[in-house]
Design a protein around this motif. Sequence first.
Motif, PDB file in Angstrom:
ATOM      1  N   ARG A 333     -39.808   2.655 -22.332  1.00 31.02           N
ATOM      2  CA  ARG A 333     -38.684   1.929 -22.911  1.00 31.02           C
ATOM      3  C   ARG A 333     -37.943   2.811 -23.907  1.00 31.02           C
ATOM      4  N   GLY A 334     -36.721   2.426 -24.180  1.00 24.40           N
ATOM      5  CA  GLY A 334     -35.946   3.139 -25.173  1.00 24.40           C
ATOM      6  C   GLY A 334     -35.892   2.391 -26.490  1.00 24.40           C
ATOM      7  N   ILE A 338     -30.045   2.181 -23.167  1.00 20.82           N
ATOM      8  CA  ILE A 338     -30.023   3.462 -22.461  1.00 20.82           C
ATOM      9  C   ILE A 338     -28.705   3.681 -21.726  1.00 20.82           C
ATOM     10  N   LEU A 400     -35.749   8.185 -19.070  1.00 24.15           N
ATOM     11  CA  LEU A 400     -35.101   6.878 -19.042  1.00 24.15           C
ATOM     12  C   LEU A 400     -33.776   6.945 -18.306  1.00 24.15           C
TER      13      LEU A 400
END
Length: 450
Positions: A333-334, A338, A400
Amino acid sequence: MKGQKRGSNPLSLLGFCMIAFSVFYFDETSAIPSTLALVPVVGTMFVLLFAQQGTLVAALLSTRVFITVGKISYSVYLWHQALFAFARIRSIDPPPITEMAVLACFSLVLGYLSWRFVEQPFRRSRHRLLPSRRGLAASASVILAALTAFGLYGHDTRGIPWRLPEPIKKFIAESEWSKNCLIESGSGWDEMPIKSCIFNGGHAQTYAILGDSLASALTPALTSRLDGMDIGLQQITHSFCAPVVDVSMVPRSARECGAFNAAAIDYLINSKVKTVFLAASWQVFFEQSRYVFKGEEVATPDVSQRLRDAFDKTVGQLTSAGIRVVIIYPHPRGDTEIAAKVAKLMHKGLPAPTVTIAEDEFRQQSSPSYAYLDDPKDREILRVDPARIFCGIEAGRCDLARDGRAFIFDKVHFTPAGADAVADEILIALKRDEMAVEPGVAALSSGHFQ
């Protein structure tokens, strides 16, 4: 004297401390609205009632600094919101705390200047631009209507996309995650199956995907690939509802998850579906500070075994009915959106950005989720780990977005490109299982994932 308000040092100090506690303790994960909101409310009440002249709190709040801050507070509030918003828009990554602190101080300066040279002259001048209340009200109404119309236009057009270059508009449109058949809290659902959410139902077999909005984002890609195998797919997804029976997150939007999951499991057990995919934002679900178990709200220190038992029960109910369960593991996950980050980089002249996080960081973040998802030992379980796709292209990193293709839209949901990659990995696991002599040979534990 009767009716005279009496000050109280202990109660006024308690109120002041409750307000200070709320300022420094509350964050975006705090469960508000809830009883937790009583802390600053009651604290404010105590200050108003008991911080009378002669108390320590009254003396503190009567100092010149606090009086000045009180006078300019509304101007500061207006300035800080704009400064913070544009700092976030301008930055590729979330602005550091030092930058936000500088902007907070700058908002104090701007707040004072606008109070001193705009607000005060406007209020005290004998020759006002709008001397009558009617003129002031009419002008304010026109300005408010214009700003509201502009805001609605920006909302309806999702940010006025015509202002962006064509490649960026195309990228954003192609990166949107699927919300089709995603039930929202309060939107209503009558019974299972939800017939409008059965795709390719004319095929001989039908699988099902059960989960939250992450499962919804994955569904179109999985539907397309199963269609090529003469298999239909039922989508059973509800926002904020991880597929775990008897438990839900605390926020109001998740309160009907218990009933939804119970109805879904009951339907699947009695249906002809023989393969069910369990997909959710597992890291979000397993990192909550409080949960609701059958109507009882429980804090984190008391829930570890109960969460484990609830997930084991969910999987056990399905496998006991002869259903093969495919668990989709967490993905990287960011810490920011993203697709928006990629679009910003493209706008700054980088045509094919790659956005990454450290693999060690992802492993550390996801380790509690892996522990829960690894626990069920039924043989009728397949485990699919998206980290095999997104991590390891280069040592020590997880992608990502890669070469201008975002895999994650916001912080959690798969873009079509990300969903395609995960759906391909799911098909590999299914084909391995079908080729195996014994059921479950293809079921890998997370310890085998690379």
